[in-house]
Design a protein around this motif. Structure first.
Motif, short mmCIF file in Angstrom:
data_model
loop_
_atom_site.label_atom_id
_atom_site.label_comp_id
_atom_site.label_asym_id
_atom_site.label_seq_id
_atom_site.Cartn_x
_atom_site.Cartn_y
_atom_site.Cartn_z
N ALA A 54 1.03 -1.43 -0.30
CA ALA A 54 0.11 -0.13 0.32
C ALA A 54 0.88 1.14 -0.05
O ALA A 54 1.46 1.22 0.77
N SER B 150 -2.91 3.11 -5.06
CA SER B 150 -2.23 3.29 -4.13
C SER B 150 -2.42 1.65 -3.31
O SER B 150 -1.93 1.49 -2.82
N ASP C 277 2.22 4.71 1.12
CA ASP C 277 1.59 6.16 1.96
C ASP C 277 2.45 7.11 1.80
O ASP C 277 3.74 7.22 2.42
N GLY C 278 2.37 7.57 0.99
CA GLY C 278 3.40 9.20 0.61
C GLY C 278 4.61 8.81 -0.14
O GLY C 278 4.02 9.05 -0.60
N LYS D 9 8.47 4.43 -3.17
CA LYS D 9 6.82 5.25 -3.97
C LYS D 9 6.32 3.82 -4.78
O LYS D 9 7.57 2.98 -4.85
N LYS E 236 7.75 -0.81 6.07
CA LYS E 236 7.32 0.38 6.01
C LYS E 236 9.25 0.60 4.86
O LYS E 236 10.01 -0.23 5.17
N TYR F 226 6.61 6.55 0.66
CA TYR F 226 6.34 5.46 1.44
C TYR F 226 5.71 4.31 0.88
O TYR F 226 4.72 4.68 -0.22
N SER F 227 5.77 2.78 1.34
CA SER F 227 5.09 2.03 0.47
C SER F 227 5.33 1.43 2.34
O SER F 227 6.12 1.04 2.72
N ASP F 228 3.85 0.72 2.55
CA ASP F 228 4.01 -0.45 3.27
C ASP F 228 3.23 -1.46 2.07
O ASP F 228 2.98 -2.19 1.68
#
Length: 118
Positions: free
Chosen positions: A24, A67, A26-27, A45, A41, A29-31
């Motif tokens: 997913a 996303s 997260d700005g 991107k 985390k 970042y990606s999780d």
């Protein structure tokens, strides 16, 4: 089964692709959510993961909207009306209920139907 290797200036992360349920955004970042439910985390991107996963010989991942990237092995329910995508499977410790746009879910549904020969 393949390994996804992600290297940064401070760490190397090796994850078996079957252990990734979804990724997913997260700005900046990606999780990366693993099948055991734990997120990791990453300082990349979602676009980075999209490109990296495309290079796998057995790519089981699909981009869902802006996303999400999901492991298609775990797609259980695509509900366009409630804008919900449910991931489930015997490797997952718990079901994941994700939100996505109606348009993204329509495209995913059509793609999955074509792949399944319906």
């Amino acid at each position: 089964m393949e390994w996804l290797k992600i290297s940064t200036s401070t760490e190397l992360v090796r994850i078996q692709t079957d252990d990734i349920a979804f990724i997913a955004a997260d700005g900046n970042y990606s999780d990366v959510y693993l099948t055991n439910g734990n997120p990791h985390k990453m300082t990349f991107k979602l676009h980075f993961f999209d490109e990296t996963l495309q290079r796998l010989s057995d790519n089981m991942f699909i981009r869902v909207g802006k996303s999400l990237i999901v492991n298609r092995k775990y797609i259980y329910i695509i509900n366009i009306v409630s804008q919900e995508l449910v991931l489930s499977g015997n490797r997952l410790k718990a079901d994941f209920k994700l939100k996505a746009s109606k348009e993204a879910l329509k495209q995913l549904k059509a793609l999955m139907e074509m792949e399944d020969g319906k």
